[in-house]
Design a protein around this motif. Structure first.
Motif, short mmCIF file in Angstrom:
data_model
loop_
_atom_site.label_atom_id
_atom_site.label_comp_id
_atom_site.label_asym_id
_atom_site.label_seq_id
_atom_site.Cartn_x
_atom_site.Cartn_y
_atom_site.Cartn_z
N THR A 83 -5.40 4.19 -7.48
CA THR A 83 -5.75 3.96 -6.07
C THR A 83 -7.01 3.11 -5.98
O THR A 83 -7.97 3.35 -6.72
CB THR A 83 -5.97 5.29 -5.33
OG1 THR A 83 -4.74 6.03 -5.30
CG2 THR A 83 -6.45 5.05 -3.90
N ASN A 119 -6.61 2.79 2.06
CA ASN A 119 -6.56 2.94 0.61
C ASN A 119 -5.29 2.30 0.07
O ASN A 119 -4.20 2.46 0.64
CB ASN A 119 -6.59 4.42 0.23
CG ASN A 119 -7.82 5.13 0.77
OD1 ASN A 119 -8.93 4.61 0.66
ND2 ASN A 119 -7.64 6.30 1.35
N SER A 131 -9.67 2.64 -3.41
CA SER A 131 -10.12 3.27 -2.17
C SER A 131 -10.83 2.27 -1.26
O SER A 131 -11.58 1.42 -1.73
CB SER A 131 -11.06 4.44 -2.50
OG SER A 131 -10.42 5.41 -3.30
#
Length: 424
Positions: free
Chosen positions: A349, A335, A351
């Protein structure tokens, strides 16, 4: 105690005294055929990418089209980086060589220039491992000889591939050196008499070879980066901050904000960001979220505070973006996290950006390169380069995946890194 020796090349001692016109004169005429035409700076960016094979591939950053493969190198590249985006410095550790790659894209008097990439030359000394830069000045520590050699990136681009300064520490060791931003003072690591591998301190010199300061309170020295404020060396018990002003140097010890057992092994810095990104760990302990963390070293408080990554995901690799506002942290689960350096908070973020870090066997680490608002990350096991847009609020978005094949590892972006229009 061995007294370090200095050598100044026959080239001008301070590149800063050179005019930009003199530096660029060696680049050729390149008179545009359509003087009024403009183009975005993205057309004047290229990616130099290393591989497990002995070549360096060059790609157009805007399209992913391969421009050159630069085969016939002495070995795989072991270190690859650039200071200002004009020249890529490539280390060949096992072949005792540093080479200089001109990506062929740059700005000249407000005009974007595109030329063929080329290898400008090489320099030999024993076991070049770490390279660092601050401003235009690049330093390479040759572990096998203990020499720290300094180059001006602009001077290399003008055709002078010889170092402008050499510090001979007198002892082979795994160390690092760096110039301050204006090139007036330089620092080098000091070998620890009790440890034949790692240094325990730093000595600072002026350009005449005179010592202006030293400090030996940095056991297990490893890791170094610099910015306009100063230089930060990693230590087993914290970090050593070196600040220079005029002809003097001062030293300050940074410690973890809550747990003094943490030391620093890797440091990242960027022009425009006064603070530093650091990898902290309790050395000699098994790796876990309790013994290892990415943190921010705050110059104003002389402390280091950790960044909390969602799910306590351990870091795999990290860097600072082009502006230094954001830290880009790749976790071991694959990630990609963006962190605001001022608040130490994760702003976004991406992922599953890359496959998780292997828990056994060979590990091929991804690396980063940056331009304004964009990050490029290699994915060696997938043969890919990911282009990730970073918004002004720190939100990462996958913009494009370049399937380049091979095992792309280290990466450097050459050319015009800021977003603007240029004459063709």
């Amino acid at each position: 105690m061995v007294t370090p020796q200095f050598h100044l090349s026959a080239a001008p001692r301070l590149l800063l005294a050179m005019s930009s016109a003199a530096v660029l004169a060696a680049c050729g005429d390149d008179t545009p055929t359509e003087a009024a035409a403009t183009a975005p700076s993205t057309e004047f960016r290229r990616l130099v990418v290393s591989d497990t094979a002995p070549f360096a591939r060059v790609f157009e950053a805007g399209t992913g089209v391969r421009v050159d493969s630069m085969g016939g190198l002495p070995s795989r590249i072991t270190y690859l980086y650039t200071a200002k985006g004009r020249i890529a410095f490539a280390h060949f550790q096992t072949r005792n060589q540093v080479s200089f790659i001109d990506g062929g894209v740059f700005e000249q008097n407000g005009r974007g220039v595109r030329q063929a990439p080329r290898l400008l030359g090489s320099f030999s000394d024993q076991t070049p491992i770490h390279g660092n830069y601050n401003g235009d000045m690049v330093s390479v520590h040759f572990d096998g000889s203990g020499n720290v050699r300094f180059w001006s990136e602009a001077q290399v681009a003008a055709g002078n591939t010889q170092p402008v300064l050499t510090v001979r520490t007198g002892n082979a060791h795994h160390g690092a050196g760096m110039s301050n931003g204006d090139g007036g003072l330089v620092s080098a690591s000091i070998q620890d008499p009790a440890n034949p591998v790692l240094p325990n301190g730093v000595v600072v010199y002026n350009r005449q070879g005179q010592e202006v300061g030293r400090n030996t309170s940095c056991p297990g020295l490893h890791g170094l980066a610099g910015n306009a404020v100063g230089k930060l060396y990693g230590c087993a018990d914290g970090a050593l901050f070196v600040r220079t002003s005029g002809t003097t140097a001062t030293f300050q010890k940074f410690v973890h904000g809550t747990d003094p057992r943490f030391g620093v092994g890797t440091v990242w810095a960027r022009e425009g960001q006064d603070n530093f990104l650091v990898r902290m760990a309790i050395r000699g302990q098994p790796v876990s979220a309790a013994t290892r963390a990415i943190g921010v070293a705050q110059v104003s408080t002389q402390t280091m505070l950790p960044v909390t990554i969602p799910g306590d995901e351990l870091d795999w690799t990290a860097e600072l973006d082009h502006t230094g506002r954001f830290a880009i942290i790749l976790g071991r689960l694959g990630n990609l996290h963006v962190v605001n350096m001022a608040t130490r908070q994760v702003t976004g973020t991406l992922s599953g950006a890359v496959p998780p870090m292997p828990t056994s066997g060979a590990v091929l680490t991804p690396f980063f390169a940056f331009a304004e608002g964009v990050a490029y990350m290699t994915s060696p096991t997938q043969g890919r380069i990911l282009e990730v847009n970073i918004s002004s609020s720190g939100i990462p978005t996958l913009a494009r995946t370049m399937n380049v094949g091979g095992t792309p590892e280290r990466i450097a972006l050459l050319g015009v890194r800021e977003t603007r229009s240029l004459q063709r």
